[in-house]
Design a protein around this motif. Structure first.
Motif, short mmCIF file in Angstrom:
data_model
loop_
_atom_site.label_atom_id
_atom_site.label_comp_id
_atom_site.label_asym_id
_atom_site.label_seq_id
_atom_site.Cartn_x
_atom_site.Cartn_y
_atom_site.Cartn_z
N GLY A 77 -25.77 35.75 -6.91
CA GLY A 77 -24.73 35.04 -7.66
C GLY A 77 -24.60 33.59 -7.27
N VAL A 78 -25.72 32.97 -6.87
CA VAL A 78 -25.70 31.56 -6.46
C VAL A 78 -26.78 30.79 -7.21
CG1 VAL A 78 -24.81 32.12 -4.17
CG2 VAL A 78 -27.29 31.94 -4.53
N LYS A 79 -26.74 29.46 -7.06
CA LYS A 79 -27.77 28.62 -7.67
C LYS A 79 -28.98 28.53 -6.73
CE LYS A 79 -24.57 25.74 -10.34
NZ LYS A 79 -24.08 24.36 -10.60
N LEU A 80 -30.13 28.23 -7.32
CA LEU A 80 -31.36 28.11 -6.55
C LEU A 80 -31.73 26.64 -6.37
CD1 LEU A 80 -33.95 29.33 -5.28
CD2 LEU A 80 -34.96 29.28 -7.58
N GLN A 81 -32.01 26.27 -5.12
CA GLN A 81 -32.52 24.93 -4.82
C GLN A 81 -33.93 25.07 -4.26
OE1 GLN A 81 -30.31 22.63 -1.95
NE2 GLN A 81 -31.94 21.11 -1.74
N ILE A 82 -34.92 24.60 -5.01
CA ILE A 82 -36.31 24.69 -4.58
C ILE A 82 -36.69 23.45 -3.78
CG2 ILE A 82 -38.70 24.55 -5.40
CD1 ILE A 82 -37.77 27.34 -5.48
N ILE A 83 -37.33 23.66 -2.63
CA ILE A 83 -37.80 22.56 -1.79
C ILE A 83 -39.32 22.64 -1.75
CG2 ILE A 83 -37.69 21.49 0.49
CD1 ILE A 83 -35.06 23.10 0.91
N PRO A 84 -40.02 21.89 -2.61
CA PRO A 84 -41.49 21.96 -2.63
C PRO A 84 -42.10 21.08 -1.54
CG PRO A 84 -40.72 20.52 -4.38
CD PRO A 84 -39.49 21.04 -3.68
N VAL A 85 -43.08 21.63 -0.82
CA VAL A 85 -43.75 20.89 0.24
C VAL A 85 -45.25 21.10 0.10
CG1 VAL A 85 -41.80 21.09 1.83
CG2 VAL A 85 -43.62 22.80 1.89
N VAL A 86 -46.02 20.37 0.89
CA VAL A 86 -47.47 20.50 0.91
C VAL A 86 -47.90 21.01 2.28
CG1 VAL A 86 -49.66 19.29 0.73
CG2 VAL A 86 -47.78 18.66 -0.79
N GLY A 87 -48.60 22.12 2.29
CA GLY A 87 -49.12 22.65 3.55
C GLY A 87 -48.15 23.59 4.24
#
Length: 483
Positions: A77-87
């Motif tokens: 029941g929450v929002k999603l925060q995506i943290i994209p990284v490399v490696g």
């Protein structure tokens, strides 16, 4: 020290607050992370940018790990925060410094990682493939064939562990590791001939294989690896770990997890790619000439232009003058009767043909039972476009008789070929049909759609760097001096 009551009372008074604080902290931390996520209303997920994890498609987020994480955020029941990284190093750093709550990045469960991380339930088992480019390299069938080859793998992964194991029996084996690369970087370098071989997980291989038809699996080594989400191994993550376990139990029980896997990894071991070269060639030669029309019609009918492009390629290879021996013709290969029904005057006119095909597809889509949900609904509509809605309904009835789910394309697809068998089609309402061809028709369109989707991803991606000679082990330098 003498044992006196006064001393014992003093120590007890001094230690009780410390013990109490420690006990209170330990108890409160057990659910601290999950409670904080719910209080903040945000789930922070670190992931890698790639075809099997997370990417953007026409401005919208996509990818297997993203879809799974989004479902979990909705579960909480929450929002999603995506943290994209490399490696992988950046993935683990994000967990360690508290920037992310969980890592959903195609992580293998290893003994080394379990020293600092706690993993959720495994959602996928993958093989470790040694792959090579057959256009520039001789076949690689065993570890012995790797000796003297230029091999590069992602650093801080199970693939490095596998190479170290092989080195025990093949001490001449050498390789280079990259901690700031992603899978697609290795694939591009293999395609360019910068390296001779690499290791890639089976799910990533099948998700990317269509772009590299000359790539081949040399051999599979080591035990299959289980992929799972990861968190820091702290008491404060106990509640979150439990919530993840419950989520995966629900996703497995209701069939959503298997469906998600099937949708994202459609290129499997049974798939042949004999037509991939032709598609990639015609995508460059013909698609630019008709793309504008396809996009315009897609907007008119509220369709994804890539889906309409995939259908028209399957029907005519984007040839407005295409004609079959049975009389269907045009970009969307409409029959005369269908064209008349849709008020199409000239089937050879590409815009008229595209509009007719789009209208017919939308008609099939609207006539399907409301119990069929997206994206399965699209695959059912495509099958109906090919063999008719009646035959699709017959296949749904057979599927239900056999204990399958008539609303899941995966289940119905398996039973479509039964419409060729008298035992099965005789009791049906609409009788015989070439159901196996309809299943193949849908599969091909899904493949072409995936190719167009990944092409957009790669088109706007920064090209991977070429390897500097001094970044490689000494034994590699001679081979790269000529570049």
């Amino acid at each position: 020290m003498p044992d006196c009551p006064k001393t014992r009372r003093f120590l007890l008074r001094a230690l009780l607050p410390v013990l109490f604080i420690g006990l209170f902290t330990h108890c409160s931390e057990n659910n601290d992370k999950l409670q904080k996520i719910r209080e903040d209303g945000v789930l922070r997920v670190v992931t890698r940018n790639g075809a099997t994890t997370y990417y953007e498609s026409q401005g919208a987020p996509a990818g297997f790990e993203y879809q799974l994480a989004h479902a979990f955020a909705e579960h909480l029941g929450v929002k999603l925060q995506i943290i994209p990284v490399v490696g992988f190093d950046e993935v683990f750093d994000s967990l360690a410094n508290g920037n992310a709550d969980i890592a959903a990045a195609g992580l293998s469960i290893t003994a080394e990682r379990q020293d600092t991380l706690v993993f959720g339930p495994s959602y996928l088992s993958v093989k470790q493939f040694f792959i090579y480019n057959r256009d520039v390299n001789a076949p690689i069938k065993s570890a012995k064939d790797l000796i003297g080859k230029q091999i590069r793998v992602l650093g801080n992964t199970a693939h490095v562990n596998l190479l170290n194991e092989l080195k025990q029996t093949h001490p001449e084996l050498t390789w280079a590791e990259s901690r700031d690369f992603e899978t697609i970087d290795l694939l591009e370098q293999l395609a360019d001939g910068q390296i001779d071989a690499t290791i890639i997980n089976s799910n990533e291989f099948y998700a990317n294989r269509a772009f590299y038809p000359s790539f081949r699996i040399g051999f599979s080594a080591g035990k299959p690896r289980k992929l799972a989400w990861a968190m820091q191994a702290t008491p404060g993550n106990a509640g979150l770990t439990k919530a993840i376990a419950e989520f995966f139990k629900i996703m497995t029980g209701n069939g959503k997890l298997p469906r998600l896997i099937e949708r994202n990894f459609t290129f499997n071991e049974r798939r042949t790619f004999i037509n991939t070269h032709a598609f990639l060639r015609l995508k460059e030669e013909r698609l630019p000439n008709v793309k504008g029309m396809i996009e315009q019609v897609a907007i008119e009918f509220d369709l994804d232009w890539r889906l309409l492009a995939a259908i028209s390629y399957q029907e005519s290879h984007w040839d407005a003058d295409a004609r079959s021996p049975t009389g269907v013709r045009g970009m969307m290969m409409l029959t005369r009767a269908t064209a008349e029904e849709l008020n199409i005057e000239d089937r050879r006119d590409p815009m008229q043909s595209l509009r007719g095909g789009a209208r017919y597809y939308k008609k099939m889509l609207s006539r399907l039972p409301s119990s069929i949900e997206s994206p399965d609904r699209s695959w059912f509509a495509l099958a109906a476009y090919n063999i008719g809605l009646g035959h699709v309904e017959d296949a749904r009835v057979i599927t239900e008789q056999l204990g399958g789910n008539p609303n899941l394309w995966n289940d119905v697809r398996e039973n479509l070929p039964l419409l060729r068998q008298k035992k099965w089609f005789k009791p049906t309402r609409y009788g015989y049909a070439r159901g196996d061809e309809a299943a193949r028709y849908v599969r091909n369109i899904r493949d072409y759609y995936s190719l167009l989707t990944w092409d957009e991803l790669n088109r706007y991606r920064v090209p991977p760097p070429r390897i500097a000679a001094d970044y490689l082990p000494a034994e590699f330098n001679r081979g790269f001096d000529a570049m």
